[in-house]
Each structure stands twice: as structure tokens, then as C-alpha cells.
Design a protein around this motif. Structure first.
Motif, short mmCIF file in Angstrom:
data_model
loop_
_atom_site.label_atom_id
_atom_site.label_comp_id
_atom_site.label_asym_id
_atom_site.label_seq_id
_atom_site.Cartn_x
_atom_site.Cartn_y
_atom_site.Cartn_z
N ARG B 432 0.70 -1.41 -0.12
CA ARG B 432 -0.54 -0.04 0.14
C ARG B 432 1.52 0.99 0.21
NH1 ARG B 432 -3.05 0.92 4.37
NH2 ARG B 432 -1.54 -0.29 5.39
N HIS B 435 6.39 2.68 1.88
CA HIS B 435 8.04 2.41 3.23
C HIS B 435 6.65 1.47 4.09
CE1 HIS B 435 4.32 4.82 4.39
NE2 HIS B 435 4.01 4.29 5.54
N LEU B 436 6.13 0.38 3.34
CA LEU B 436 6.07 -0.79 4.00
C LEU B 436 6.18 -2.58 3.12
CD1 LEU B 436 1.99 -0.33 4.42
CD2 LEU B 436 3.67 -0.14 6.15
N GLU B 601 2.37 -5.91 7.77
CA GLU B 601 3.07 -5.22 7.54
C GLU B 601 3.58 -4.56 8.15
OE1 GLU B 601 -0.80 -3.84 4.51
OE2 GLU B 601 0.10 -2.47 6.85
N ASP B 603 6.14 -1.28 9.10
CA ASP B 603 6.59 -0.28 8.79
C ASP B 603 8.17 -0.24 9.25
OD1 ASP B 603 6.81 2.44 8.42
OD2 ASP B 603 5.10 2.73 9.43
N GLU B 605 10.23 1.89 7.74
CA GLU B 605 11.03 3.82 8.76
C GLU B 605 10.41 3.34 9.96
OE1 GLU B 605 10.35 6.57 4.72
OE2 GLU B 605 8.98 6.11 6.15
N THR B 606 9.48 3.21 10.42
CA THR B 606 9.19 2.60 11.54
C THR B 606 9.21 1.92 12.72
OG1 THR B 606 7.02 2.83 12.47
CG2 THR B 606 7.73 4.73 11.56
N ALA B 608 7.25 -0.34 13.00
CA ALA B 608 5.39 -0.52 13.73
C ALA B 608 5.29 -1.65 13.11
CB ALA B 608 5.19 0.32 13.57
#
Ligand SMILES: Cc1cc2nc3c(=O)[nH]c(=O)nc-3n(C[C@H](O)[C@H](O)[C@H](O)COP(=O)(O)OP(=O)(O)OC[C@H]3O[C@@H](n4cnc5c(N)ncnc54)[C@H](O)[C@@H]3O)c2cc1C
Lengths: 298, 749
Positions: B432, B435-436, B601, B603, B605-606, B608
Motif C-alpha cells: 500500500r 515504506h511498507l 505489514e 513499516d 521507517e518506524t 511498527a
């Protein structure tokens, strides 16, 4: 919890007299979602609790296209989020207010309480700051205006003196070609306290090609929510681009002064300031262009 | 007519009263003349007590007593061994030690006086790392023991050197799991009084009330007949109520003061005062052939037992039997150690030593699959235990062994295809955002049903039938102290009785648990009540029917029939203790199996992680009540998601850093997989009632390793330390260690 007196005045003047009468030993009560928790844990004690939920001036929620938005300090968050006008003109505010606590918490909790509790992580504050909002503060001596950006002075501390009450928060009218976005990072999706919160607001120039004005505010990375002045200023006059946003994000990271605690280390917080600033700017840009960003947080 | 019999999702018999707020939980009980009691908790995680001075506290108006160790007739208790003082006398060993109990006319007076009890401590050095605690020079938590090592258990099978020599690949890993808090809805509470027959009676939440009696009677030096426990509605247990919490304290106060005494712990006291799930430090070394067949495993696990034994020894025993996973392994060397520290006591928690091992063995499996370029389902299929396989402990697996069925069901649901060359994973799906990253992860796990290693596990049920004059059954009453802790056992027992008696379920009543009126059913743990108490109820019902038929033949005119039956695990499978030489044994009565596949999924970048979809295939044998089975799966997955992504009870130098639920995060419904698909395989347990089996714990076991394997699939990073918090994932993606990783030193007892 120690015994205390409880009063629920309907007139602002009465509320102000009550607060003045007990000085430091009086506490205003709005939703109680901070106050009662702190009283039960013995962190706060008071002789007099002044419930402000019945005071008319604190329950206003008025919007006027030329005047802007006035939010009474005791209006529950759910009422603000459900207002179609707020949703249409201030989606960046709704980003912040709609993620505070849970449905149950938002049915009681208020913007006034969020501001006066002055948590470094308070979600409403960065969003109010980038909108240029101002507080109306009253006491028996009169009223004064304080910009939200200067309202908090430290963790749990505000500019309010004894006998002073926050009456309402005023948000300037929406500017054309502007947009705002608030993002917070929490390990858990809801019912959690921000590890980092970032609000961004952008106003585009007439042709939509350059940034006319920008503000960025950070939460949970300093003793108070913080307006990242240079980060915002760095964008003015520039074309919105990945490079410009990355520079602003780096400047935001520079002013962040996070601590390490159970919720996250300083290094992680600083890193997240960068990521969230960039994403908040991207969201604000989309809104300034009239589009809606992907609804997910963080 | 047997409406509501086995296989039907009848409505829980207790649900209406609970939803309407009519059912009372322990803290809802009060009696006239009742006193209030509060605990004075240990001031330090490790300290000598020089003096306790209650004089100031006693001076507070309304305070009747400050009870200390001097007031306890036999100052010791413990579910497994009596190594825990009711009230600390010479020293405190963790922050959950209780030093005194203040009893007063009002709660406010008791709370005020609590702060005035002066305890003079001499601080002692603490041991908060089990590996450090194993060193010969380490400070002793229990000075009457030679070392902090509570127990070492091992299994030797074949010859591991030979096994590794035959391997084409060898993979190694260290894994670390955290302390975990039960976080049940209802904090500990109890009300004790002397009943009209002179018994000290405690109303409280419990998992095995008859075992509580043994400990209360021991501490109060009373005969068993003089103590009684009544268990009303219980707000969750998950193993955390196996151990004594408030029971002895309120019983002692009521016995001494001859008045009803109530104690209610706050959430903070609950978190401080009851034990946690054991953290495991695990080291694995596994070998396999090119074909993906395991040749050898070498595994070491060190468990932090905390300050007192609690059930650490049986948890360790369980763990050692599961550390190699549900796989056939020709050569194995497995060592497990449980070590005393000044950390929180560690105890039973959903899985009882079977929850931590999959975090090691299922990541090892994926590491092997990666090293061999093999599909993760395929490699598991090649190694899974089947009925008749020899397990690592040398025993033959029973007919209910259904690991393959659960893996097959989950894999097919997730889009795997079984092709001539083997199982093939589904293709990648669309992202989506940039970054995922999406990934898919598989994990299998298994768990014993019933108490193991030679324990004489049993459950007793009494069934009373009310007969019409023509001998037809009007209604039935089941007496069986199988505690309803929210899992639905009352409903299931009613259904099993209804099925056996040919009655409508609405005509069956299950009596409230009261040790004075219901016989011991054993504990609400080890996924055992459907199997053990279900069998006992069915057996008692059958005997009641025989008695009824006899009464009819004899035309005795009886209108009431009573039958009592005990079901013993030994009648199904006689379990044995670990052999002293090679650790071989018949470990468990029966087993439960499950496989989960997580699609996550990440993330990048973070850091999560969001679980997008989770497929849970669980063997339910014959599901007695499918909706309740689903409840167990959803609840189990929920706890598994918490274990995987956020739950971590943090202590620093023995001090609790996650003292409340705003710091100790349990997932909310918003953190659950966006989609949860539950599949039940129905491989019957021929020894279970109508083929049913227990599944209370299994659904929580594969969740965390499935998520970790999915994170690896998505990002290439192995998260080997739970929970996979955003910070840990983010650091792993950058190749930066978060904290010093789980020590890789070799423990040397
Ligand atoms: C479960 C839970 C979840 C939460 N989640 C979040 C979250 O996600 N994000 C977040 O930011 N916060 C969160 N909070 C904190 C809290 O809900 C918010 O800060 C909320 O906005 C406080 O509003 P209130 O009306 O309840 O304040 P109250 O508790 O009534 O008051 C808070 C403080 O402000 C003072 N005060 C209130 N009104 C006035 C006034 N008009 N003038 C002067 N002083 C005043 C009170 O005396 C008190 O000191 C959470 C709290 C709980 C219990």
C-alpha cells in the motif's frame, strides 16, 4: 482520595469567585480523565473541586468562516470531532482530537483539560499550535489572551495563575490553499501516550507551486509541546519537494530534546521526529491541494 | 431430545447474569461487621529485615491489628514447595513479598496506618540476571541453599555429535523471551469469615480451590476440614491464580480477629504482587540434511524463576519436553535450568512452559528452511511428529497427534499449494505504500493436556438426578469444582452431561464451586477440564443412568439418584518422571496441536508491525461448543499478539518499571489482526469425552513465532528477542543492537 468540596456553578463569574476563594487549594474539573486519575493516585489533592461543565462560556462550539473556530474549554472531544464544520475546515485538528484515549475517554475529555494538564505528550497541543490558536483566560480581575504555543511552561505547568480559568480556545479562520496534519507514534494503536507527535501546517502560494507559510510543532520530545520555528521557516518560499521536507525534518530533529523512558529511547524519538515530520508535511500538502491523505496514523 | 448437546454452540450458561452485572466477583462481597486489610509490601527487592515496628500504625484510630510473621502459625506456603513466607520474617527477596497486614475498621484507616508501619531494612546486593545468578560466587537468594540453581532437567537422545556430522547445514540462534503479566480484568480480592460450622471460609478467585485449602490449612495449622473456599465469578486467571495471593492473608486475619476481613488489591498491587510468565534465554543449534530432515538438536534454556519456586520446576519440566518442537529428532541434547533471582516470582501463564519454546524452535525451523532454500511448510511437513512417532523424550506419540492436519489446513487457507515437488508458498501481494513491507510466517506448536510427569491427575464429579414418578429425568445437578474462570467450562460440562443423560442443556445445572459442596476437579489449567472433568462428568452421568435403571427395575420409587465418579489421567496414559540418566519418560497424558500463519505489514521507517491477517488452525477433536472454541482461539491469538509485539514486564535492579497498565501495554482490539480466520481440525482424541480435547492454551503458542517469521520474510531481519517492539524492529533493520542481546555465554551450573 482525601475528602473535598464539590461545586458545579453555571455562571462564569461564580466559577471565578469560587476559584479565587480557595486559591491554590481549588481545582477546575472538566472531563476528569486526568484530574480524577491523579487524585486517586495521590498526586494531586484539593479542598475544592469546581466542575466547569455547566458554565455556558466553556461549552460553546462556534464556527464562523470569517471569525474562525471557538472551542469552549469544557466541550467534550467527541462533540468537536462530530462537528461537520470542524471536520471540513480543520481536519488537522480532528487528526489529533479523534485519537485521544478511546470513545469513552473522548466522551468526557476536553481540549481545556488537555491544555491545562500540560503533558509534554498532549495530542491536541501541537495541532492547536500549528493552527495558530489562542487561549482565552479569565479571572475575577479580567481576561487575557495567550497563544497556545506559550501556554505550557513545563510538564504539568501552565501560565495560569491561582484563580485563573481557561475559558476557550480560538482557532483562526481557515486559509485558502492551506492544510494541516497531525501524526503521532504509539506502540499500541489506541489508548496510548505519544512517543512522538508531530503537527504540520502548510499554506501554498496562489499558483500552488510554492510554500507561502509553514508551521511544525512537536509533542513528547521536550518538557512542553514545541513550535519548531526554523523547521517551518525553512520551507517558506520553496517548492514542496522531498528534499525540502527532508531538510525541515532534519531541523525539527535538531530542536527535539527527547528523553529515554519506558516508552522509548531518546534515539528512537529523535528518529521518529524525522519520519513523522516528513509524513505530516506530505499529509498537510495533500490537504492544501484539496486531497485527503491516507487515514492511518504513525 | 438433547438440545444443546455436544457440537452445538449453546449460549454460555453464565453469560446473561454477567452481562447484566448480576454475577458477583470476589470484590463484590461484603458482610456485616467486616474489617478491611491491606498489605505492607517489601520496601526493597532484597534486604534483611532488622525490625518491624507497628506501634505508630496501631495508634491510628480504627486499626485493630498489624499482623506480622509472628502471627502466622506455620509461616510458609508455596504451590509446589513451601519456600515462600506468608509474611516475611528475616528477609525480603522481591518487591512482591508481604511484610505485614494492617487490619482496620475502615479501608481509609488501614491505608493510613500502612504508611506508618516502620520496617527497618538492611539492603542486600541483588541478583537480577539468571545467568549471573548461576555463577558460584553469586549472592544467594535463599541462604539455606547451596546455589541459586533451583533445578536442572535434561534429555539425551542418540548421539548429537554423530547427528551434526551427518548434517548438511547447521543453524544456530539465541532467543530471549520476557516476563509477561497476566493482566486479568479482576485484580486479586478476597473476603474471609468463620462460617456457621466454624470453618475459616475464603471467598476469592482461584484455579484450584482444593489446593488452596491445603496451603491455607498448612499456614494456619488447621485441619483441612476447618478451611473452606468459595469461588464466585472469576475475572480471568491464565495461570496467575494458581498460586495463593490474598487467601492466607485474609484467612489469617479472620481467624485471629474472629470477624470477616476483606482485602482488595489495586491494579498496581496486583502487578507487583503476583508472579509472571518465565523469561527464557534459549540457545539452539540444529542440523539437517539437504532434504531438510533434522539430524540433531542441541538446546539450552535458562529460566528466571524469580524469588520463589512457585511452579518453576514443573514449568521447566514441561519446557524441556517441548524445546525441540513437534518434530522427530534422532539426536538431541537438551538442558534446562531454573534459577532463583530477586526478580518477580515466575509462574504458570497460558502455556506453562510451552509458550516460550516455539519462539526458539519455530525460528530455527525457518532458519533451516532459509539455509536450504526450502519452503517453510515443506520443511515442517518433513519433520513433524505423527501418531506413533517417537518424541525426543523417547515416548510414542498418541493418535491425537495432529500437527500435520493443522499445518495442512492453515497452509491451504493461506494460499499454499501442494505440488508434486512439495508445498509452495503463495506469491507476493501488493503493497500500500513504499515504506511498507509485507511478509508471511508459519509456526506450529503443541501443548500437553492435563498434568504431567507422573502426577496423579484426577477430577471428580457428582451428578444428582431428579426423577419423575415414571423414572424419567427431570433435571440434573453437576457438582464438580472445575472453576469457571471465563473459559466456559461450566457450559461445556453442562453440555457433556446433557449429551450423556439425553437431557436438554437447560435442565442441567452446574453447582457453584465451594469446597464444602463440590469435589476437587483439579486445576483450571493445563487445558485440562474438557478432557479431565469432562470425562469425570460423563462417567458420573453414565453411573447415574445405571443406578436409575436399577432403581426402575427394582421399582424402588426413588426420585433422586446420586452418582460420583473420578477420572484419572493414569487410566489413559501413565505418565512418568524424567529418567535420571537420559531424561526419557512418558511425559504427558494427552496433547493439543495448532498451526498459525501470520501476514504482517512492517513499516520499515518506524519499525511498527501490523498483523494484517492471521490464520489459526487448531485441533479441537470434537468441538463440544464451537463458539467457545473460537473464543479460546481469539483470546489466545490476542495474548499471542501482545507477546509478539508489546508485552514486557520490565524490572531494573529488581524495581518494577511497568507498574501500571499505562506502562505495561496489552493489545487493544485495534491491535488485533485485521482479519482472523479460525479453522478447527477435528482429529478426535479417542480418550477425550466424545472425542473432545483441550485447546485453552494452544492458540496462544504459535502466534508470536508466526509473526516473527513473517517479519523476517518481510524485511530479512531476525527479531530474536520478544517483544518485537517498533524500536527493536527499527534497530534490527539498521543493524544496530537495541540492548546487549541475550547473553550468549554458556551457563555453567
Ligand atoms: C485511558 C486514558 C487515555 C488517554 N489518552 C490520551 C491520549 O491519547 N492523548 C492525550 O493527549 N491525552 C490522553 N489522556 C489524558 C486526558 O484524557 C486528556 O489530557 C484530556 O484531554 C483531559 O481532559 P479532561 O477534560 O478530562 O481534563 P480534567 O481531568 O478535567 O482536567 C485536567 C487538568 O486541567 C485542569 N483544568 C481542566 N479544565 C480547566 C479549565 N477550564 N481551566 C483551568 N484548568 C482546567 C484540571 O484542574 C486538571 O488539572 C488519556 C487519559 C486516559 C484516562
Amino acid at each position: 482520595m482525601k475528602p473535598f468540596q464539590y461545586r458545579a456553578p453555571t455562571l462564569l463569574s461564580e466559577a471565578l469567585s469560587l476559584l479565587a476563594s480557595a486559591g491554590q487549594r481549588a481545582r477546575a474539573l472538566a472531563g476528569g480523565t486526568d484530574l480524577l486519575v491523579q487524585m486517586r493516585r495521590g498526586l494531586i489533592s484539593a479542598d475544592l473541586i469546581v466542575d466547569v461543565k455547566k458554565v455556558f462560556e466553556l461549552n460553546r462550539l462556534d464556527f464562523d468562516p470569517s471569525d474562525g473556530l471557538t472551542i469552549g474549554a469544557a466541550v467534550p472531544l467527541c462533540r468537536i470531532c462530530e462537528s461537520p464544520e470542524v471536520a471540513r475546515h480543520y481536519p488537522g485538528l480532528v487528526d489529533a482530537l479523534s485519537i485521544i484515549g478511546s470513545v469513552a475517554v473522548r466522551s468526557r475529555a476536553t481540549v481545556g483539560g488537555n491544555l491545562c494538564n500540560a503533558a509534554p505528550s498532549a495530542d491536541s497541543i501541537p495541532a492547536l499550535i500549528v493552527h495558530g490558536a489562542t487561549c482565552t483566560v479569565a479571572s475575577r480581575e479580567g481576561t487575557r489572551q495567550v497563544p497556545v504555543a506559550r501556554f505550557c511552561t513545563g510538564p504539568g505547568k501552565t501560565v495560569l495563575g491561582p484563580g485563573e480559568l481557561l475559558v476557550s480556545v480560538h482557532v483562526p479562520p481557515p486559509q485558502p490553499r492551506s492544510g494541516a496534519r497531525y501524526l503521532r507514534f504509539t506502540p499500541r494503536h489506541e489508548m496510548d501516550i505519544a512517543v512522538v507527535g508531530v503537527a504540520a501546517w502548510l499554506e501554498l502560494s496562489e499558483g500552488l507551486s510554492t510554500i507561502a507559510n509553514a508551521r511544525i510543532a512537536l509533542g513528547a520530545v521536550a518538557p512542553t509541546p514545541l513550535l519548531a520555528v526554523e523547521a517551518g521557516a525553512s520551507l517558506v518560499g520553496r517548492t514542496p519537494s522531498a528534499g525540502a521536507f527532508a531538510e525541515a525534518a532534519a531541523l525539527a530533529q535538531r530542536v527535539a530534546a527527547p528523553i529515554s523512558d519506558v516508552r522509548g529511547t531518546a534515539a528512537q524519538r529523535r528518529h521518529l521526529v524525522g519520519i513523522l515530520t516528513r509524513r505530516a508535511l506530505e499529509g498537510a500538502l495533500q490537504r492544501a491541494r484539496g486531497a485527503e491523505p491516507d487515514g492511518r496514523q504513525g | 431430545m438433547t438440545a444443546g448437546a455436544v457440537g452445538e454452540s449453546v449460549r454460555r450458561v453464565d453469560i446473561e447474569a454477567k452481562v447484566q452485572g448480576r454475577r458477583r466477583y470476589p470484590q463484590d462481597f461484603s458482610l456485616p461487621g467486616m474489617l478491611h486489610a491491606v498489605v505492607v509490601w517489601a520496601g526493597y527487592p532484597h534486604a534483611r529485615i532488622r525490625r518491624i515496628d507497628p506501634s505508630e500504625a496501631l495508634a491510628v484510630p480504627g486499626v485493630l491489628a498489624v499482623l506480622t510473621h509472628e502471627d502466622v502459625p506455620v509461616n510458609e506456603y508455596g504451590i509446589n514447595i513451601y519456600d515462600q513466607p506468608v509474611l516475611a520474617s528475616d528477609k525480603v527477596r522481591w518487591l512482591g513479598d508481604r511484610v505485614a497486614v494492617v487490619v482496620a475498621e475502615t479501608l481509609r484507616a488501614a491505608e493510613r496506618a500502612r504508611d506508618l508501619v516502620r520496617v527497618d531494612y538492611e539492603e542486600l546486593p541483588i541478583v537480577d540476571d539468571p545467568l549471573e545468578a548461576m555463577r558460584p560466587e553469586a549472592t544467594l537468594v535463599h541462604e539455606d541453599r547451596r546455589s541459586n540453581l533451583l533445578k536442572h532437567i535434561y534429555v539425551r537422545r542418540g548421539n548429537v555429535e554423530e547427528g551434526f556430522a551427518a548434517a548438511d547445514v547447521i543453524v544456530e540462534g539465541t532467543y530471549h523471551t520476557p516476563f509477561v503479566e497476566h493482566a486479568y480484568l479482576q485484580p486479586e480480592a478476597g473476603l474471609a469469615y468463620i462460617d456457621d460450622e466454624g470453618r475459616v471460609t475464603v471467598i476469592c478467585a482461584a484455579q484450584w480451590p482444593h489446593d488452596d485449602l491445603r496451603q491455607i490449612a498448612h499456614a494456619l495449622a488447621l485441619p483441612l476440614e476447618q478451611v473452606r473456599e468459595v469461588v464466585p465469578a472469576v475475572g480471568g486467571a491464565f495461570g496467575g491464580r494458581e498460586d495463593i495471593s490474598v487467601q492466607i492473608l485474609v484467612a489469617l486475619a479472620a481467624w485471629r480477629l474472629r470477624r470477616p476481613v476483606k482485602m482488595v488489591w489495586s491494579r498496581e498491587e496486583s502487578i507487583r504482587g503476583h508472579g509472571k510468565r518465565h523469561p527464557f534465554h534459549m540457545r539452539h543449534r540444529w542440523g539437517a540434511t539437504k532434504e531438510g530432515r533434522l539430524t540433531a538438536v542441541e538446546i539450552e534454556a535458562v529460566l528466571d524463576a524469580g524469588a520463589y519456586a512457585s511452579t518453576s520446576v514443573p514449568v521447566l519440566e514441561n519446557a524441556v519436553s517441548f524445546l525441540a518442537g513437534p518434530y522427530a529428532v534422532p539426536h538431541a541434547r537438551i538442558d534446562g535450568y531454573a534459577v532463583y533471582t530477586n526478580n518477580a516470582v515466575t509462574m504458570a501463564m497460558r502455556g506453562f512452559g510451552a509458550t516460550q519454546p516455539p519462539v526458539g524452535y519455530e525460528l530455527q525451523m525457518d532458519r533451516l528452511a532459509e539455509a536450504l532454500g526450502m519452503d517453510p511448510v515443506e520443511i515442517r511437513m518433513r519433520n513433524l511428529l505423527e501418531p506413533g512417532s517417537i518424541a525426543v523424550t523417547g515416548n510414542r506419540m498418541p493418535a491425537v497427534t495432529s500437527a500435520r492436519e493443522t499445518l495442512r489446513a492453515a497452509a491451504l487457507a493461506a494460499g499454499w499449494r501442494e505440488e508434486p515437488q512439495g508445498w509452495r508458498r503463495p506469491g507476493a501481494s501488493i503493497l500500500r505504500a513504499s515504506h511498507l513491507r509485507r511478509g508471511i510466517g508459519v509456526a506450529c506448536a503443541y501443548k500437553n493436556v492435563g498434568y504431567s510427569f507422573g502426577f496423579d491427575d484426577r477430577s471428580t464429579a457428582i451428578v444428582e438426578l431428579a426423577l419423575a414418578s415414571d423414572g424419567s429425568i427431570q433435571s440434573a445437578l453437576v457438582r464438580c469444582a472445575a472453576v469457571e474462570v471465563g473459559q466456559g467450562v461450566t457450559t461445556v460440562l453442562a453440555q457433556l452431561a446433557a449429551q450423556t443423560l439425553g437431557l436438554e442443556v437447560s435442565r442441567v445445572r452446574v453447582a457453584l464451586t465451594d469446597t464444602a459442596a463440590t469435589p476437587s476437579a483439579g486445576s483450571s489449567s493445563a487445558s485440562r477440564h474438557v478432557f479431565m472433568s469432562g470425562n469425570a462428568v460423563v462417567k458420573a452421568c453414565r453411573q447415574a443412568l445405571e443406578k436409575r435403571d436399577a432403581a426402575l427395575r427394582e421399582e424402588s420409587g426413588a426420585t433422586r439418584i446420586v452418582a460420583e465418579a473420578t477420572f484419572r489421567g493414569h487410566d489413559v496414559r501413565r505418565t512418568t518422571a524424567y529418567d535420571i540418566v537420559d531424561g526419557h519418560c512418558e511425559p504427558h497424558i494427552s496433547y493439543s496441536f495448532g498451526t498459525q500463519i501470520a501476514i504482517v505489514e512492517v513499516d520499515i521507517e518506524t519499525g511498527a508491525v501490523q498483523v494484517d491477517r492471521l490464520i489459526a488452525a487448531t485441533n479441537a477433536g470434537t468441538p463440544v461448543n464451537p463458539r467457545l472454541c473460537l473464543g479460546q482461539v481469539a483470546g489466545g491469538v490476542h495474548m499471542g499478539v501482545g507477546y509478539a509485539l508489546m508485552e514486557e514486564f520490565i524490572q531494573q535492579k529488581g524495581q518494577v518499571r511497568t507498574a501500571r497498565l499505562s506502562e505495561y501495554h496489552i493489545p487493544t482490539v485495534a491491535d488485533m489482526p485485521r482479519e482472523l480466520e479460525s479453522i478447527f481440525t477435528e482429529v478426535p482424541d479417542p480418550d477425550g469425552p466424545y472425542g473432545a480435547t483441550g485447546l485453552g492454551e494452544t492458540p496462544t503458542l504459535p502466534t508470536a513465532p508466526a509473526i516473527l517469521n513473517a517479519i523476517h520474510d518481510a524485511t530479512g531481519a531476525w527479531i530474536t528477542e520478544l517483544p518485537a517492539t517498533p524500536e527493536r524492529v527499527w534497530r534490527a533493520l539498521r543493524g544496530v543492537p537495541a540492548q546487549p542481546a541475550a547473553p550468549a555465554r554458556r551457563p555453567c551450573p
